[in-house]
Motif scaffolding. Sequence first.
Motif, mmCIF file in Angstrom:
data_model
loop_
_atom_site.group_PDB
_atom_site.id
_atom_site.type_symbol
_atom_site.label_atom_id
_atom_site.label_comp_id
_atom_site.label_asym_id
_atom_site.label_seq_id
_atom_site.Cartn_x
_atom_site.Cartn_y
_atom_site.Cartn_z
ATOM 1 N N VAL A 1 -4.805 -2.450 15.547
ATOM 2 C CA VAL A 1 -3.890 -1.887 14.717
ATOM 3 C C VAL A 1 -4.117 -2.645 13.087
ATOM 4 O O VAL A 1 -4.012 -1.979 11.997
ATOM 5 C CB VAL A 1 -2.500 -2.530 15.049
ATOM 6 C CG1 VAL A 1 -1.457 -2.413 14.120
ATOM 7 C CG2 VAL A 1 -2.050 -1.654 16.251
ATOM 8 N N GLY A 2 -4.617 -3.721 13.303
ATOM 9 C CA GLY A 2 -4.958 -4.450 11.968
ATOM 10 C C GLY A 2 -6.022 -3.590 11.343
ATOM 11 O O GLY A 2 -5.990 -3.456 9.934
ATOM 12 N N ILE A 3 -7.019 -3.142 11.890
ATOM 13 C CA ILE A 3 -7.927 -2.306 11.258
ATOM 14 C C ILE A 3 -7.552 -1.133 10.792
ATOM 15 O O ILE A 3 -7.592 -0.683 9.557
ATOM 16 C CB ILE A 3 -9.125 -2.089 12.422
ATOM 17 C CG1 ILE A 3 -9.812 -3.256 12.755
ATOM 18 C CG2 ILE A 3 -10.227 -0.821 11.782
ATOM 19 C CD1 ILE A 3 -10.840 -3.151 14.051
ATOM 20 N N LEU A 4 -6.505 -0.417 11.681
ATOM 21 C CA LEU A 4 -5.679 0.670 11.035
ATOM 22 C C LEU A 4 -4.908 0.384 9.859
ATOM 23 O O LEU A 4 -5.150 1.342 8.855
ATOM 24 C CB LEU A 4 -4.963 1.458 12.232
ATOM 25 C CG LEU A 4 -5.649 1.979 13.363
ATOM 26 C CD1 LEU A 4 -4.922 2.517 14.601
ATOM 27 C CD2 LEU A 4 -6.599 2.911 12.776
ATOM 28 N N VAL A 5 -4.391 -0.545 10.009
ATOM 29 C CA VAL A 5 -3.294 -0.849 8.795
ATOM 30 C C VAL A 5 -4.029 -1.420 7.361
ATOM 31 O O VAL A 5 -3.909 -0.745 6.332
ATOM 32 C CB VAL A 5 -2.352 -2.006 9.114
ATOM 33 C CG1 VAL A 5 -1.672 -2.808 7.954
ATOM 34 C CG2 VAL A 5 -1.421 -1.555 10.030
ATOM 35 N N SER A 6 -5.406 -2.149 7.634
ATOM 36 C CA SER A 6 -6.367 -2.455 6.521
ATOM 37 C C SER A 6 -6.812 -1.250 5.784
ATOM 38 O O SER A 6 -6.737 -1.165 4.970
ATOM 39 C CB SER A 6 -6.959 -3.442 6.967
ATOM 40 O OG SER A 6 -8.321 -3.507 5.932
ATOM 41 N N PHE B 1 0.884 -1.679 -5.933
ATOM 42 C CA PHE B 1 1.908 -2.416 -5.480
ATOM 43 C C PHE B 1 1.609 -3.702 -4.831
ATOM 44 O O PHE B 1 0.634 -3.681 -4.306
ATOM 45 C CB PHE B 1 2.830 -1.742 -4.642
ATOM 46 C CG PHE B 1 3.590 -0.450 -4.947
ATOM 47 C CD1 PHE B 1 3.741 -0.242 -6.522
ATOM 48 C CD2 PHE B 1 4.112 0.549 -4.133
ATOM 49 C CE1 PHE B 1 4.787 0.878 -7.015
ATOM 50 C CE2 PHE B 1 4.585 1.673 -4.783
ATOM 51 C CZ PHE B 1 4.719 1.863 -5.938
ATOM 52 N N VAL B 2 2.288 -4.796 -5.225
ATOM 53 C CA VAL B 2 1.989 -6.132 -4.565
ATOM 54 C C VAL B 2 1.831 -6.322 -3.052
ATOM 55 O O VAL B 2 0.949 -6.848 -2.445
ATOM 56 C CB VAL B 2 3.169 -7.049 -5.050
ATOM 57 C CG1 VAL B 2 2.783 -8.490 -4.456
ATOM 58 C CG2 VAL B 2 3.074 -7.345 -6.347
ATOM 59 N N ILE B 3 2.636 -5.400 -2.410
ATOM 60 C CA ILE B 3 2.508 -5.232 -0.719
ATOM 61 C C ILE B 3 1.160 -4.981 -0.441
ATOM 62 O O ILE B 3 0.756 -5.390 0.808
ATOM 63 C CB ILE B 3 3.553 -4.295 -0.411
ATOM 64 C CG1 ILE B 3 3.764 -4.383 1.388
ATOM 65 C CG2 ILE B 3 3.237 -2.858 -0.407
ATOM 66 C CD1 ILE B 3 4.404 -5.615 1.558
ATOM 67 N N PHE B 4 0.403 -4.177 -0.897
ATOM 68 C CA PHE B 4 -0.922 -3.812 -0.531
ATOM 69 C C PHE B 4 -1.684 -5.318 -0.616
ATOM 70 O O PHE B 4 -2.530 -5.399 0.228
ATOM 71 C CB PHE B 4 -1.579 -2.704 -1.570
ATOM 72 C CG PHE B 4 -0.905 -1.340 -1.142
ATOM 73 C CD1 PHE B 4 -0.745 -0.669 -0.080
ATOM 74 C CD2 PHE B 4 -0.358 -0.935 -2.274
ATOM 75 C CE1 PHE B 4 -0.157 0.419 0.017
ATOM 76 C CE2 PHE B 4 0.321 0.535 -2.175
ATOM 77 C CZ PHE B 4 0.269 0.987 -1.158
ATOM 78 N N ASP B 5 -1.752 -6.059 -1.728
ATOM 79 C CA ASP B 5 -2.454 -7.287 -1.692
ATOM 80 C C ASP B 5 -1.898 -8.114 -0.391
ATOM 81 O O ASP B 5 -2.869 -8.825 0.253
ATOM 82 C CB ASP B 5 -1.989 -8.021 -2.838
ATOM 83 C CG ASP B 5 -2.754 -7.564 -3.844
ATOM 84 O OD1 ASP B 5 -3.918 -6.767 -3.668
ATOM 85 O OD2 ASP B 5 -2.441 -7.778 -5.247
ATOM 86 N N ARG B 6 -0.660 -8.278 -0.259
ATOM 87 C CA ARG B 6 -0.158 -8.953 1.005
ATOM 88 C C ARG B 6 -0.657 -8.532 2.204
ATOM 89 O O ARG B 6 -1.189 -9.290 3.089
ATOM 90 C CB ARG B 6 1.321 -8.977 0.897
ATOM 91 C CG ARG B 6 1.896 -9.820 -0.448
ATOM 92 C CD ARG B 6 3.449 -10.039 -0.131
ATOM 93 N NE ARG B 6 3.734 -10.600 -1.482
ATOM 94 C CZ ARG B 6 4.791 -10.692 -2.069
ATOM 95 N NH1 ARG B 6 5.642 -9.738 -1.660
ATOM 96 N NH2 ARG B 6 5.164 -11.078 -2.914
ATOM 97 N N VAL B 7 -0.546 -7.303 2.463
ATOM 98 C CA VAL B 7 -1.269 -6.598 3.631
ATOM 99 C C VAL B 7 -2.839 -7.044 3.678
ATOM 100 O O VAL B 7 -3.263 -7.215 4.736
ATOM 101 C CB VAL B 7 -1.071 -5.029 3.576
ATOM 102 C CG1 VAL B 7 -1.679 -4.576 4.643
ATOM 103 C CG2 VAL B 7 0.468 -4.925 3.796
ATOM 104 N N ASP B 8 -3.547 -6.633 2.577
ATOM 105 C CA ASP B 8 -4.890 -7.117 2.826
ATOM 106 C C ASP B 8 -5.233 -8.461 2.887
ATOM 107 O O ASP B 8 -5.946 -8.751 3.742
ATOM 108 C CB ASP B 8 -5.446 -6.754 1.463
ATOM 109 C CG ASP B 8 -6.797 -6.884 1.383
ATOM 110 O OD1 ASP B 8 -7.662 -6.368 2.419
ATOM 111 O OD2 ASP B 8 -7.595 -7.519 0.542
ATOM 112 N N ASN B 9 -4.436 -9.399 2.620
ATOM 113 C CA ASN B 9 -4.576 -11.019 2.671
ATOM 114 C C ASN B 9 -4.011 -11.290 4.458
ATOM 115 O O ASN B 9 -4.670 -12.070 4.920
ATOM 116 C CB ASN B 9 -3.456 -11.774 1.926
ATOM 117 C CG ASN B 9 -4.097 -11.795 0.413
ATOM 118 O OD1 ASN B 9 -5.170 -11.602 0.109
ATOM 119 N ND2 ASN B 9 -3.241 -12.027 -0.475
#
Length: 122
Positions: A67-72, A98-106
Motif C-alpha cells: 500500500v505504501g508503494i501504491l500511495v507513494s 500541496f504540502v500533503i504530498f511532501d508529508r506523504v512522501d516523507n
Amino acid sequence: LLRDDRLFDAKRYDLNGDGSAGWWEFLAMWKQEQLCKRLSPMERVYLTFEDPQSSRLGWLISFCVFVGILVSAGSFVLSTMPVFHDPPSCPLCEPTPFVIFDRVDNFCVVLFSVEYVLRFIT
C-alpha cells in the motif's frame, strides 16, 4: 534447527520394519514427539519480512509496504498535476504542490527505510 537435546532412535519410528521411515511414519513421529522449530529473534524477523505467508504479521507488513508503494506512486503522479498545486506567491515564482504530498512522501521514505534496515540487519 530443532535445538532438541533428546536422543533420537529412528528404529522406533520404522512402523513397517523396512529400514527407513517414510512420509507417514515421519508425520506420526512429528506428532508423537511434538517437535517444533525454535527460531532466534533474528530468524523470526527475517521470515516475517521475507515470507508473508509465514505469519499474520508477515502478511500485514507485506500489505502495508505494498500500500505504501501504491500511495507513494499515486502521490507523486498527483503532485505533478497543476490542479494539485498551490498558487505561486509571487508573479515570477512557480506553483508548488500541496504540502500533503511532501508529508506523504516523507512518510513513505521512512516506511521503506525502516523495512530496508530491518531486512539488512537480519
